[in-house]
Motif scaffolding. Structure first.
Motif, PDB file in Angstrom:
ATOM      1  N   THR A  67      28.052 -31.659  -2.217  1.00  0.00           N
ATOM      2  CA  THR A  67      26.596 -32.243  -1.824  1.00  0.00           C
ATOM      3  C   THR A  67      25.872 -31.194  -0.850  1.00  0.00           C
ATOM      4  OG1 THR A  67      27.526 -34.456  -1.794  1.00  0.00           O
ATOM      5  CG2 THR A  67      25.408 -34.188  -0.462  1.00  0.00           C
ATOM      6  N   VAL A  68      26.671 -30.619   0.020  1.00  0.00           N
ATOM      7  CA  VAL A  68      26.214 -29.554   0.787  1.00  0.00           C
ATOM      8  C   VAL A  68      25.736 -28.496   0.026  1.00  0.00           C
ATOM      9  CG1 VAL A  68      26.559 -27.794   2.655  1.00  0.00           C
ATOM     10  CG2 VAL A  68      27.429 -30.303   3.119  1.00  0.00           C
ATOM     11  N   ALA A  69      26.332 -27.940  -1.102  1.00  0.00           N
ATOM     12  CA  ALA A  69      25.961 -26.711  -1.898  1.00  0.00           C
ATOM     13  C   ALA A  69      24.592 -27.082  -2.686  1.00  0.00           C
ATOM     14  CB  ALA A  69      27.199 -26.445  -3.027  1.00  0.00           C
ATOM     15  N   LEU A  70      24.546 -28.462  -3.098  1.00  0.00           N
ATOM     16  CA  LEU A  70      23.436 -28.783  -3.800  1.00  0.00           C
ATOM     17  C   LEU A  70      21.999 -28.790  -3.003  1.00  0.00           C
ATOM     18  CD1 LEU A  70      22.959 -31.459  -6.327  1.00  0.00           C
ATOM     19  CD2 LEU A  70      21.290 -31.523  -4.516  1.00  0.00           C
ATOM     20  N   VAL A  71      22.424 -29.328  -1.473  1.00  0.00           N
ATOM     21  CA  VAL A  71      21.182 -29.271  -0.836  1.00  0.00           C
ATOM     22  C   VAL A  71      21.059 -28.132  -0.460  1.00  0.00           C
ATOM     23  CG1 VAL A  71      20.561 -29.868   1.672  1.00  0.00           C
ATOM     24  CG2 VAL A  71      21.812 -31.776   0.065  1.00  0.00           C
ATOM     25  N   GLU A  72      21.814 -27.042  -0.064  1.00  0.00           N
ATOM     26  CA  GLU A  72      21.304 -25.519   0.250  1.00  0.00           C
ATOM     27  C   GLU A  72      20.916 -24.863  -0.926  1.00  0.00           C
ATOM     28  OE1 GLU A  72      25.316 -23.980   1.227  1.00  0.00           O
ATOM     29  OE2 GLU A  72      25.161 -24.964   3.498  1.00  0.00           O
ATOM     30  N   SER A  73      21.131 -25.140  -2.299  1.00  0.00           N
ATOM     31  CA  SER A  73      20.188 -24.702  -3.343  1.00  0.00           C
ATOM     32  C   SER A  73      19.001 -25.055  -3.422  1.00  0.00           C
ATOM     33  CB  SER A  73      21.300 -25.014  -4.706  1.00  0.00           C
ATOM     34  OG  SER A  73      20.399 -24.601  -5.632  1.00  0.00           O
ATOM     35  N   LEU A  74      18.583 -26.144  -2.878  1.00  0.00           N
ATOM     36  CA  LEU A  74      17.304 -26.892  -2.818  1.00  0.00           C
ATOM     37  C   LEU A  74      16.400 -26.126  -2.010  1.00  0.00           C
ATOM     38  CD1 LEU A  74      17.899 -30.489  -3.692  1.00  0.00           C
ATOM     39  CD2 LEU A  74      16.806 -28.751  -5.241  1.00  0.00           C
ATOM     40  N   GLU A  75      17.103 -25.514  -0.761  1.00  0.00           N
ATOM     41  CA  GLU A  75      16.803 -25.203   0.353  1.00  0.00           C
ATOM     42  C   GLU A  75      16.422 -23.502   0.400  1.00  0.00           C
ATOM     43  OE1 GLU A  75      19.099 -26.774   3.582  1.00  0.00           O
ATOM     44  OE2 GLU A  75      17.948 -28.773   3.635  1.00  0.00           O
ATOM     45  N   ARG A  76      16.838 -22.990  -0.363  1.00  0.00           N
ATOM     46  CA  ARG A  76      16.730 -21.462  -0.165  1.00  0.00           C
ATOM     47  C   ARG A  76      15.211 -21.247  -0.802  1.00  0.00           C
ATOM     48  NH1 ARG A  76      18.823 -22.596  -5.331  1.00  0.00           N
ATOM     49  NH2 ARG A  76      17.425 -21.344  -7.099  1.00  0.00           N
ATOM     50  N   PRO A  77      14.895 -19.873  -0.570  1.00  0.00           N
ATOM     51  CA  PRO A  77      13.645 -19.631  -0.489  1.00  0.00           C
ATOM     52  C   PRO A  77      13.275 -19.577  -2.058  1.00  0.00           C
ATOM     53  CG  PRO A  77      14.774 -17.758   0.743  1.00  0.00           C
ATOM     54  CD  PRO A  77      15.632 -18.747   0.302  1.00  0.00           C
ATOM     55  N   GLY A  78      11.871 -19.487  -2.256  1.00  0.00           N
ATOM     56  CA  GLY A  78      11.318 -19.161  -3.552  1.00  0.00           C
ATOM     57  C   GLY A  78      10.543 -20.521  -4.034  1.00  0.00           C
ATOM     58  N   PRO A  79       9.778 -20.274  -5.175  1.00  0.00           N
ATOM     59  CA  PRO A  79       8.859 -21.341  -5.687  1.00  0.00           C
ATOM     60  C   PRO A  79       9.902 -22.627  -5.878  1.00  0.00           C
ATOM     61  CG  PRO A  79       8.525 -19.350  -7.020  1.00  0.00           C
ATOM     62  CD  PRO A  79       9.551 -19.132  -6.025  1.00  0.00           C
ATOM     63  N   VAL A  80       9.118 -23.782  -5.580  1.00  0.00           N
ATOM     64  CA  VAL A  80       9.747 -24.921  -5.613  1.00  0.00           C
ATOM     65  C   VAL A  80      10.339 -25.288  -7.036  1.00  0.00           C
ATOM     66  CG1 VAL A  80       9.308 -27.459  -5.401  1.00  0.00           C
ATOM     67  CG2 VAL A  80       8.879 -25.972  -3.452  1.00  0.00           C
ATOM     68  N   LYS A  81       9.430 -25.234  -7.939  1.00  0.00           N
ATOM     69  CA  LYS A  81       9.986 -25.543  -9.422  1.00  0.00           C
ATOM     70  C   LYS A  81      11.005 -24.517  -9.828  1.00  0.00           C
ATOM     71  CE  LYS A  81       5.817 -28.069 -10.695  1.00  0.00           C
ATOM     72  NZ  LYS A  81       4.507 -28.034 -11.718  1.00  0.00           N
ATOM     73  N   GLU A  82      10.801 -23.343  -9.477  1.00  0.00           N
ATOM     74  CA  GLU A  82      12.033 -22.460 -10.064  1.00  0.00           C
ATOM     75  C   GLU A  82      13.400 -23.060  -9.046  1.00  0.00           C
ATOM     76  OE1 GLU A  82      11.225 -18.306  -9.459  1.00  0.00           O
ATOM     77  OE2 GLU A  82       9.234 -18.677 -10.562  1.00  0.00           O
ATOM     78  N   ARG A  83      13.289 -23.238  -7.974  1.00  0.00           N
ATOM     79  CA  ARG A  83      14.489 -23.663  -7.370  1.00  0.00           C
ATOM     80  C   ARG A  83      15.117 -24.986  -7.757  1.00  0.00           C
ATOM     81  NH1 ARG A  83      13.152 -24.602  -1.328  1.00  0.00           N
ATOM     82  NH2 ARG A  83      11.059 -24.013  -1.953  1.00  0.00           N
ATOM     83  N   GLN A 136      13.137 -34.888  -1.803  1.00  0.00           N
ATOM     84  CA  GLN A 136      11.805 -35.281  -1.123  1.00  0.00           C
ATOM     85  C   GLN A 136      11.274 -34.119  -0.324  1.00  0.00           C
ATOM     86  OE1 GLN A 136      11.681 -39.100   0.933  1.00  0.00           O
ATOM     87  NE2 GLN A 136       9.695 -38.515   2.109  1.00  0.00           N
ATOM     88  N   ALA A 137      12.187 -33.596   0.652  1.00  0.00           N
ATOM     89  CA  ALA A 137      11.721 -32.500   1.165  1.00  0.00           C
ATOM     90  C   ALA A 137      11.116 -31.218   0.138  1.00  0.00           C
ATOM     91  CB  ALA A 137      12.756 -31.774   2.025  1.00  0.00           C
ATOM     92  N   LEU A 138      11.830 -31.160  -0.932  1.00  0.00           N
ATOM     93  CA  LEU A 138      11.358 -30.013  -1.764  1.00  0.00           C
ATOM     94  C   LEU A 138      10.009 -30.236  -2.408  1.00  0.00           C
ATOM     95  CD1 LEU A 138      12.644 -27.329  -3.379  1.00  0.00           C
ATOM     96  CD2 LEU A 138      13.228 -29.272  -5.095  1.00  0.00           C
ATOM     97  N   ILE A 139       9.957 -31.675  -2.753  1.00  0.00           N
ATOM     98  CA  ILE A 139       8.428 -31.989  -3.117  1.00  0.00           C
ATOM     99  C   ILE A 139       7.541 -31.967  -2.226  1.00  0.00           C
ATOM    100  CG2 ILE A 139       7.152 -33.970  -4.115  1.00  0.00           C
ATOM    101  CD1 ILE A 139       9.162 -33.198  -6.167  1.00  0.00           C
ATOM    102  N   GLU A 140       7.877 -32.192  -1.166  1.00  0.00           N
ATOM    103  CA  GLU A 140       6.828 -32.155   0.080  1.00  0.00           C
ATOM    104  C   GLU A 140       6.577 -30.660   0.506  1.00  0.00           C
ATOM    105  OE1 GLU A 140       8.775 -34.205   3.305  1.00  0.00           O
ATOM    106  OE2 GLU A 140       7.853 -36.159   2.521  1.00  0.00           O
ATOM    107  N   GLU A 141       7.279 -29.931   0.231  1.00  0.00           N
ATOM    108  CA  GLU A 141       7.444 -28.388   0.510  1.00  0.00           C
ATOM    109  C   GLU A 141       6.221 -27.887  -0.925  1.00  0.00           C
ATOM    110  OE1 GLU A 141       9.669 -24.310   0.384  1.00  0.00           O
ATOM    111  OE2 GLU A 141      10.726 -25.987   0.644  1.00  0.00           O
ATOM    112  N   GLY A 142       6.649 -28.436  -2.067  1.00  0.00           N
ATOM    113  CA  GLY A 142       5.785 -28.038  -3.166  1.00  0.00           C
ATOM    114  C   GLY A 142       4.296 -28.484  -3.089  1.00  0.00           C
ATOM    115  N   GLN A 143       4.073 -29.728  -2.479  1.00  0.00           N
ATOM    116  CA  GLN A 143       2.769 -30.354  -2.371  1.00  0.00           C
ATOM    117  C   GLN A 143       2.121 -29.385  -1.243  1.00  0.00           C
ATOM    118  OE1 GLN A 143       4.366 -34.337  -1.322  1.00  0.00           O
ATOM    119  NE2 GLN A 143       3.312 -34.991  -3.209  1.00  0.00           N
ATOM    120  N   ARG A 144       2.854 -28.950  -0.214  1.00  0.00           N
ATOM    121  CA  ARG A 144       1.988 -28.128   0.801  1.00  0.00           C
ATOM    122  C   ARG A 144       1.589 -26.639   0.202  1.00  0.00           C
ATOM    123  NH1 ARG A 144       5.970 -30.276   3.894  1.00  0.00           N
ATOM    124  NH2 ARG A 144       7.435 -28.598   3.659  1.00  0.00           N
ATOM    125  N   ALA A 145       2.613 -26.147  -0.757  1.00  0.00           N
ATOM    126  CA  ALA A 145       2.336 -24.690  -1.397  1.00  0.00           C
ATOM    127  C   ALA A 145       1.271 -25.102  -2.552  1.00  0.00           C
ATOM    128  CB  ALA A 145       3.735 -24.145  -1.805  1.00  0.00           C
TER     129      ALA A 145
END
Length: 192
Positions: A67-83, A136-145
Motif C-alpha cells: 500500500t505504501v509503495a502504491l501511494v508513493e508511486s502516485l505522489e512522485r513528481p510529474g504529470p498526474v495522468k502519466e503518474r 483523491q489527492a492526485l485528482i486534486e493536484e491534477g485539477q490545480r495543474a
C-alpha cells in the motif's frame, strides 16, 4: 532458562505474508506456516501467539510494503495522468508477472473475511481509505495543474480509481494476457 530465539521474526512475518497472500487465511494451515518459516510449531506459537495473530502481522506487513509503495508511486513528481498510468501499469506487470497470480492481499482478505473478522475488515478498510485518499489527492493536484476539469468531484473520482484498481487486481488473477487490463487503463485515463 529460556532458549534464545533461533529465527528472525521479521523474516518470518515476510514469509508468512507470502503464504497467506497465496492461500488466504482459512486455507493456510499451521503446518504451511511451519514449513514456510522453517521453525517448529512451538516456536511459531511462542513467537506469534496464534495463526490469527500472525495473519494480522502479515496483513500489516502487506500494508507497509504494498500500500505504501502504491501511494508513493502516485505522489512522485510529474504529470498526474502519466503518474496514474504508470502506477496502474505497474500493478498489471506485478500481477501478470506473479506465477501464483495472488492479486491484492487486501482485496483477497476483504472477500474472504469481511463480516467474519472485524479486525481484519477494519485493517483492510483503512488500507482502502489511505489508497483512495491518495487517488483523491492526485485528482486534486491534477485539477490545480489544469490536467483535470476542476468541476469534477475529486472524492468521487478518487473512489472510482480505487474501485478500478481493485477490479484490475481481481482481473489480473485470471487474465490470459494484458490486453483487457490495458484497455481498462486507457479508458480510465480517458475519463479524466
Amino acid at each position: 532458562m529460556a532458549r534464545p530465539r533461533q529465527f528472525d521474526a521479521e523474516v518470518a512475518v515476510d514469509r508468512a505474508m507470502e503464504v497467506f497472500w497465496r492461500k488466504g487465511y482459512a486455507a493456510t494451515t499451521p503446518q504451511d506456516l511451519v514449513d514456510a518459516l522453517g521453525i517448529g510449531k512451538g516456536s511459531l506459537y511462542n513467537a506469534f501467539g496464534s495463526k490469527r495473530e500472525l495473519f494480522e502481522r502479515a496483513l500489516r506487513r502487506y500494508r507497509d510494503s504494498q500500500t505504501v509503495a502504491l501511494v508513493e508511486s502516485l505522489e512522485r513528481p510529474g504529470p498526474v495522468k502519466e503518474r496514474l498510468r504508470s502506477t496502474l501499469l505497474a500493478l498489471v506487470e506485478m500481477d501478470l508477472g506473479d506465477p501464483d497470480r495472488r492479486g491484492c492481499m487486501a482485496a483477497n482478505t476483504a472477500t474472504e473475511l469481511a463480516g467474519v473478522d472485524e479486525e481484519a475488515t477494519e485493517l483492510v478498510r483503512r488500507m482502502i481509505d489511505r489508497t483512495e485518499g491518495a487517488f483523491q489527492a492526485l485528482i486534486e493536484e491534477g485539477q490545480r495543474a489544469g490536467e483535470i476539469d476542476p468541476g469534477r468531484d475529486a472524492a468521487a473520482l478518487g473512489s472510482l480509481l480505487m474501485n478500478i484498481a481493485v477490479g484490475m487486481r481481481v482481473l489480473g488473477r485470471v487474465a490470459e494476457g494484458p490486453e483487457r487490463l490495458l484497455r481498462v487503463i486507457d479508458a480510465t485515463i480517458d475519463t479524466l
